[in-house]
Write a protein that holds these residues in place. Structure first.
Motif, PDB file in Angstrom:
ATOM      1  N   GLY A  75       0.841  -1.212   0.000  1.00 28.91           N
ATOM      2  CA  GLY A  75       0.000   0.000   0.000  1.00 28.91           C
ATOM      3  C   GLY A  75       0.866   1.248   0.000  1.00 28.91           C
ATOM      4  O   GLY A  75       0.593   2.222  -0.733  1.00 28.91           O
ATOM      5  N   GLY A 109      -9.144  12.855  -7.210  1.00 24.45           N
ATOM      6  CA  GLY A 109      -8.738  11.448  -7.395  1.00 24.45           C
ATOM      7  C   GLY A 109      -7.499  11.118  -6.593  1.00 24.45           C
ATOM      8  O   GLY A 109      -7.502  10.211  -5.757  1.00 24.45           O
ATOM      9  N   LEU A 113      -9.553  10.314  -3.251  1.00 33.15           N
ATOM     10  CA  LEU A 113     -10.143   9.006  -3.581  1.00 33.15           C
ATOM     11  C   LEU A 113      -9.144   7.852  -3.412  1.00 33.15           C
ATOM     12  O   LEU A 113      -9.413   6.893  -2.671  1.00 33.15           O
ATOM     13  CB  LEU A 113     -10.664   9.061  -5.029  1.00 33.15           C
ATOM     14  N   ILE A 114      -7.975   7.958  -4.072  1.00 31.48           N
ATOM     15  CA  ILE A 114      -7.014   6.837  -4.022  1.00 31.48           C
ATOM     16  C   ILE A 114      -6.510   6.594  -2.593  1.00 31.48           C
ATOM     17  O   ILE A 114      -6.544   5.458  -2.106  1.00 31.48           O
ATOM     18  CB  ILE A 114      -5.852   7.072  -5.018  1.00 31.48           C
ATOM     19  N   THR A 116      -7.997   7.243   0.199  1.00 27.93           N
ATOM     20  CA  THR A 116      -9.092   6.697   1.011  1.00 27.93           C
ATOM     21  C   THR A 116      -9.290   5.216   0.705  1.00 27.93           C
ATOM     22  O   THR A 116      -9.439   4.395   1.622  1.00 27.93           O
ATOM     23  CB  THR A 116     -10.400   7.466   0.725  1.00 27.93           C
ATOM     24  N   ILE A 117      -9.252   4.860  -0.574  1.00 26.11           N
ATOM     25  CA  ILE A 117      -9.460   3.450  -0.946  1.00 26.11           C
ATOM     26  C   ILE A 117      -8.306   2.594  -0.419  1.00 26.11           C
ATOM     27  O   ILE A 117      -8.519   1.572   0.242  1.00 26.11           O
ATOM     28  CB  ILE A 117      -9.596   3.311  -2.482  1.00 26.11           C
ATOM     29  N   VAL A 118      -7.052   3.045  -0.668  1.00 29.29           N
ATOM     30  CA  VAL A 118      -5.880   2.236  -0.265  1.00 29.29           C
ATOM     31  C   VAL A 118      -5.817   2.124   1.253  1.00 29.29           C
ATOM     32  O   VAL A 118      -5.724   1.025   1.815  1.00 29.29           O
ATOM     33  CB  VAL A 118      -4.581   2.873  -0.834  1.00 29.29           C
ATOM     34  N   GLY A 120      -8.138   2.833   3.540  1.00 31.60           N
ATOM     35  CA  GLY A 120      -9.345   2.199   4.091  1.00 31.60           C
ATOM     36  C   GLY A 120      -9.257   0.685   3.965  1.00 31.60           C
ATOM     37  O   GLY A 120      -9.569  -0.047   4.906  1.00 31.60           O
ATOM     38  N   GLY A 121      -8.803   0.212   2.788  1.00 31.86           N
ATOM     39  CA  GLY A 121      -8.652  -1.238   2.572  1.00 31.86           C
ATOM     40  C   GLY A 121      -7.660  -1.833   3.560  1.00 31.86           C
ATOM     41  O   GLY A 121      -7.921  -2.878   4.173  1.00 31.86           O
ATOM     42  N   TYR A 125      -8.361  -4.579   6.542  1.00 39.22           N
ATOM     43  CA  TYR A 125      -7.577  -5.823   6.573  1.00 39.22           C
ATOM     44  C   TYR A 125      -6.856  -5.981   7.911  1.00 39.22           C
ATOM     45  O   TYR A 125      -6.871  -7.049   8.521  1.00 39.22           O
ATOM     46  CB  TYR A 125      -6.580  -5.801   5.410  1.00 39.22           C
TER      47      TYR A 125
END
Ligand code: CUA
Length: 357
Positions: A75, A109, A113-114, A116-118, A120-121, A125
């Motif tokens: 990440g 983006g 966005l990126i 938050t997605i990375v 957050g994932g 996990y």
């Protein structure tokens, strides 16, 4: 973004000029930097193996933690690569046409966005791993009580059946079985950590913390204190031996037995010196009059892999060194040195301790 650049400014990118001015004379330097980076990565990777490496897991918990590390590192690489790409884009982009839409896209983006997605994932996990890392051992599992002392480890095996077994500064475990550690400390905070087997856990005065470890392969590993606890914090380690189940059962049975009587003349004399010098006031040797509880249990001290809590190999010379200059070997230690004794007496004492197999 275009509004930040004056339309009157010359269409020259100052950053690009800076790099161009460095020219070919810097090519050799860049090659050296590249070679240095490769060498650094190679050295770092060699640190990934070994008996005290969380990157070379030998336990269920350590495997999960290593997986988490690699996902986190992945990440971080994604985020880092994104930032580098954007930086290069910012340096090279031409600013002579309207870019409002592209700028908005990049900010929303790349900036929101990126990440938050990375992140957050990765958060989901990481949190999902917690229940399995904190789960208690199944009923009937072996329990091992470990107390952090200054600066050594008091160890008590509490098997599901039979009497508890006391030892110190060494832990042996059966492969493939979950073991529950009960951790505490009488005075200062320590942290119990066997990086190859699992996570670390604080040892806090007045509180009992728990940690479950399940070794997945046999071998000799190294545990350490992972919380600064005083002068000899860095000299507070212990060997961890993971054995086949049958071999472990034999070892535990042997540890349960009282100490063998010495039969070599030197060791017999050493035993007499042990009692005449008052060592028994602080140390226990099961099967003798020695019942002190201040220092480590010595019943089978000769059979252990290390001396001084994981800092020296176990041999008569190191026993001698320890007795002669305890405070030099482990600064701040409670045990007084016995350097004032004649060397013949110290050699006899070392022979007796080594005979306690
Ligand atoms: Cu015990 Cu640091």
């Amino acid at each position: 973004m275009s509004s930040l650049v004056s339309p009157l400014a010359p269409k020259i990118n100052p950053l690009r000029c800076l790099y161009q001015r460095r020219g070919d004379s810097h090519r050799n330097k860049d090659q050296r930097v590249g070679a240095g980076a490769v060498a650094t990565i190679a050295v770092m990777l060699t640190g990934c193996a070994g008996p005290q490496s969380a990157m070379d897991p030998a336990g269920r918990g350590a495997e999960r933690i290593a997986d988490l590390f690699w996902w986190m590192a992945g990440g971080a690489v994604v985020v880092w690569a994104g930032v580098v790409v954007l930086a290069i884009y910012a340096i090279r982009a031409r600013h002579d046409f309207p870019q409002e839409r592209r700028a908005k896209l990049l900010i929303i983006g790349g900036g929101a966005l990126i990440p938050t997605i990375v992140l957050g994932g990765l958060l989901i996990y990481g949190l999902a791993l917690l229940p399995s890392l904190l789960a208690p051992a199944p009923p009937g599992s072996l329990r091992i009580a470990v107390t952090g002392e200054q600066w050594w480890w008091r160890v008590r095996y509490v098997p599901p059946e039979g009497q508890p077994v006391d030892l110190a500064n060494e832990i042996r475990l059966p492969v493939g079985e979950p073991v529950e550690f009960e951790l505490d400390s009488p005075d200062v905070i320590h942290a119990f950590w066997i990086p190859a087997l699992g996570g670390k856990m604080d040892m806090i005065p007045g509180r009992r913390t728990r940690l479950v470890l399940e070794p997945t392969r046999t071998g000799v590993f190294r545990g350490v204190c992972a919380e600064y606890c005083g002068t000899s914090h860095a000299l507070m380690a212990f060997p961890v031996v993971v054995m086949e189940k049958a071999e472990f059962a034999r070892w535990l049975e042997q540890q349960r037995r009282p100490a063998a009587e010495p039969f070599e003349a030197l060791a017999v004399t050493g035993k007499a010196h042990f009692f005449s010098n008052g060592c028994s006031a602080c140390h226990t040797i099961t099967g003798t009059e020695a019942r002190g509880r201040v220092g480590p249990d010595l019943t089978h001290v000769g059979s252990r892999l290390s001396l001084g809590a994981g800092i020296m190999a176990n041999d008569p010379e190191n026993f001698l060194r320890w007795l002669q200059q305890t405070n030099h070997v482990k600064p701040g230690v409670t045990m007084p040195h016995f350097g004032m004794l004649p060397s013949t007496e110290l050699r006899a004492l070392a022979a007796y301790l080594e005979s306690l197999q």
